[in-house]
Scaffold this motif. Structure first.
Motif: not given
Length: 560
Positions: A408, A485, A134-142, A410
Motif C-alpha cells: 500500500s 509504514h 491527511y492528519t485531520w482525517v486520519t489522526g496520523r502524522e505523515p 502512503i
C-alpha cells in the motif's frame, strides 16, 4: 567365421553373467555379515554415530553459512561448479558475471559516491493543503521530525542570507524558518507582511528655496507569502493565490539584486537568495496548476522556468515536467526530455529509469504474452523493454511492489533517498496512474521484474549496471518515513541448497541421537526394521537367483 563370432558372443555373455552372479553373491555375503555385525552393536554405538554425524554436519553448516555471508555463494556449490563441471564437459557460465562484477568493483573504486545523500523530493506535497488534511482525517502524522528538520535546513539555506538583519521583514523570516511550532511560523510570516520598510529618501529639488522628500516602500516579503502558501493555505487554490502574491514581491527583489550583484559579496549573496526564492515560487505555481488540472499551463511554466534558469539542475524540475507530459500522454515529448537527462554523466533517479522503461514497454506491452514469449522467444523490441525494466529495478528495487499494488502507498515524504523506499513511494504515488494507462505495461512488469535479481552479482557490494546498492538505505528510510509504514528492504538472496541440506542433516541426526539416547530399545527396533527394509530388494533378488539355478550349481559357485 559367423559361427565362431556367435560362439564368442555366447561365451562372453556367459562370462559376464557368471561374474555378475558372483558379485551379487559377494555383496549378499557382505550384507549378511554387516547385518550380523549391526545386530550385535549396543545403543551407545548408535548414539555416538548419530551424535558425530550431527557434529560434523553442524561444522559444515557453520562454514557454509560464513562463506555465504562473505562471498554470497555456497562453497560446496562453487567447488563442484569449478572442478567437477569441466571434468563432465560443462561450461563455466560465471565468467561473464565475474567480468561484470570486476568492472563494477573498478568503477566503484574510481569514484567515491555519497551512499546516503538525501534529496529534496521534486514532487513534494503542500503541508497545509495536503499533509495537514491527511492528519485531520486520519489522526496520523505523515511527516517525521527528521524529514521536517531537513526541510527547515533547506529553507534556511535557500531563503536566507547574511544581510537579512538589514531588513526587518527578512530578519523576522530568518527566525521563522527556525521555529518548530507551525503556528509560531505562521504568526511570524503575518508579522513580516505587516512591516512597511522605508527604502530610501530621495531629495528632489522643485524650486530653489524648498525641497520635498519622496518616500518609497519596499514590496511585501516574498518568503512570508511562501510560508503561508505552504503551511496556512488549506486548499491548492488558496496556495496558488498566495504564491502569485509572492511572485510579485520576489520578482521585484530579484530584478533589483540582479543589478547590484557585482558590487560585492554581500550583494552577490542576496542575488543568489533572490534567485532561489523566484525559482521556488515559479515551480510551486506550476505544481499548483498541475494539481488544479491545468496541465498544459503547468508544462509551459516548467519549460519557461528551465529555459530561464538552465543551471539550477539541483531542483530537478525536469521530473515535474516528465510527470506532467505523461499526464498529457505526450510520449514523444517525454522521450525528448529523457534524451537530454538520461545521460551517463548525469545522476539517475527512479523517475528517469522507470519512465524510460515505461516508454519501451509501451511499444510491446499491449501484445505481450508470457506463454507466447516462452514458445517463440523475445523479439528485439520485447528484449529492449525487458532490459529497460531490469535496469530500472536494479536502480530502485522497491518500486515494482507499489506499482503492482503488492504494497500500500502512503503520502510521499518531503525528502527522498535515491534507490530507497522513500524514492519508490514518491515515484509510485504520482506515476502509478501513468503505468495503468498504458495497456499491458503492468503485466510486462509483473512477468519480468523479479528476474533482475538473478542477473545482479552477489553480494550487494557488487553492481551490474549501476554502482553497488547502498547498504545504509534501510536505516535512512526509517528516519524519513512514518512509523506506521513498513519500510521495504532490498530483496534478500535465497539461501543455497547445500546450506539448507546441511541444516536439515544436522537437525535430523541430532534428533536421532537424542531419541536413541532417551529410547535405546525402541530406536534399536526401528534401526533393525530400517535395515531390513533397505536390504529387502537385494534379498529378494538373491532368492530368485537361488530358485532359478540348480542347487548343485549354486553350491559349486559358492565354493568358487
Amino acid at each position: 567365421d559367423s559361427c565362431w563370432s556367435h560362439v564368442w558372443r555366447l561365451g562372453l555373455l556367459f562370462l559376464v553373467s557368471f561374474l555378475g552372479i558372483m558379485l551379487l553373491y559377494k555383496v549378499s555375503s557382505v550384507v549378511f555379515v554387516l547385518s550380523m555385525f549391526l545386530n550385535t552393536l549396543t545403543p551407545k554405538f548408535y548414539v555416538a554415530l548419530t551424535g558425530t554425524s550431527s557434529l560434523i554436519s553442524g561444522l559444515i553448516l557453520i562454514f557454509e553459512w560464513w562463506y555465504f555471508r562473505k562471498y554470497g555463494t555456497s562453497f560446496i556449490e562453487q567447488v563442484s561448479v569449478s572442478h567437477l563441471r569441466p571434468l563432465l564437459g560443462g561450461v563455466d557460465n560465471n565468467s561473464s558475471n565475474n567480468s561484470n562484477s570486476s568492472n563494477g568493483d573498478s568503477d566503484s573504486n574510481r569514484q567515491s559516491v555519497s551512499e546516503c545523500k538525501v534529496w529534496r523530493n521534486p514532487l513534494n506535497l503542500f503541508r497545509g493543503a495536503e499533509y495537514n488534511r491527511y492528519t485531520w482525517v486520519t489522526g496520523r502524522e505523515p511527516l517525521t521530525y527528521y524529514d521536517m528538520n531537513l526541510s527547515a535546513q533547506d529553507h534556511q539555506t535557500f531563503f536566507t542570507c547574511d544581510s537579512d538583519h538589514l531588513r526587518p521583514a527578512d530578519a523576522i523570516m530568518q527566525k521563522a524558518w527556525r521555529e518548530r511550532n507551525p503556528q509560531a511560523r505562521i504568526s511570524a510570516a503575518h508579522e513580516a507582511l505587516e512591516i512597511n520598510e522605508i527604502r530610501s529618501r530621495v531629495e528632489v529639488p522643485l524650486i530653489a528655496s524648498s525641497t520635498i522628500w519622496e518616500i518609497k516602500l519596499l514590496p511585501k516579503c516574498a518568503t512570508a507569502y511562501i510560508l503561508l502558501a505552504e503551511e496556512e493555505a488549506t486548499t491548492i487554490a488558496e496556495a496558488e493565490k498566495l504564491f502569485k502574491q509572492a511572485l510579485k514581491a520576489g520578482d521585484g527583489c530579484y530584478r533589483r539584486s540582479q543589478q547590484l550583484q557585482h558590487h560585492g559579496s554581500q550583494y552577490e549573496a542576496q542575488h543568489r537568495r533572490d534567485t532561489n526564492v523566484l525559482v521556488y515560487i515559479k515551480r510551486r505555481l506550476a505544481m499548483c496548476a498541475r494539481r488544479l488540472g491545468r496541465t498544459r499551463e503547468a508544462v509551459k511554466m516548467m519549460r519557461d522556468l528551465m529555459k530561464e534558469f538552465p543551471l539550477l539542475s539541483m531542483f530537478n524540475i525536469h521530473e515535474n515536467l516528465l510527470e506532467a507530459l505523461l499526464e498529457l500522454q505526450a510520449y514523444a515529448d517525454v522521450q525528448a526530455v529523457l534524451a537530454k537527462y538520461d545521460d551517463i554523466s548525469l545522476p539517475k533517479s527512479a523517475t528517469i529509469c522507470y519512465t524510460a522503461a515505461l516508454l519501451k514497454a509501451r511499444a510491446v506491452s499491449d501484445k505481450f504474452s508470457p506463454e507466447a514469449a516462452s514458445r517463440r522467444g523475445l523479439s528485439t523490441a520485447e528484449m529492449n523493454a525487458v532490459e529497460a525494466i531490469h535496469r530500472a529495478v536494479e536502480f530502485n528495487p522497491h518500486v515494482p511492489k507499489y506499482l503492482l499494488e503488492m504494497k500500500s502507498l502512503i503520502l510521499p515524504p518531503e525528502h527522498i533517498l535515491k534507490r530507497g523506499d522513500s524514492e519508490a513511494i514518491a515515484y509510485a504515488f504520482f506515476h502509478l496512474a501513468h503505468w495503468k494507462r498504458v495497456e499491458g505495461a503492468l503485466n510486462l512488469l509483473h512477468c519480468t521484474w523479479e528476474g533482475t535479481f538473478r542477473m545482479i552479482p552477489y553480494p550487494l557490494e557488487k553492481g551490474h549496471l549501476f554502482y553497488p546498492y547502498p547498504i545504509c538505505t534501510e536505516t535512512a528510510d526509517r528516519e524519513l518515513l512514518p512509523s506506521f509504514h513498513e519500510v521495504s528492504v532490498y530483496p534478500k538472496k535465497e539461501l543455497p541448497f547445500f546450506i539448507l541440506f546441511t541444516a536439515g542433516l544436522c537437525s535430523f541426526t541430532a534428533m536421532l541421537a537424542l531419541l536413541t539416547h532417551q529410547f535405546p530399545e525402541l530406536m534399536g527396533v526401528f534401526a533393525k526394521a530400517f535395515l531390513s527394509t533397505l536390504f529387502a530388494p537385494l534379498n529378494f533378488v538373491m532368492e530368485k537367483v537361488e530358485s532359478i539355478l540348480p542347487s548343485s550349481l549354486w553350491h559349486q559357485l559358492t565354493r568358487i
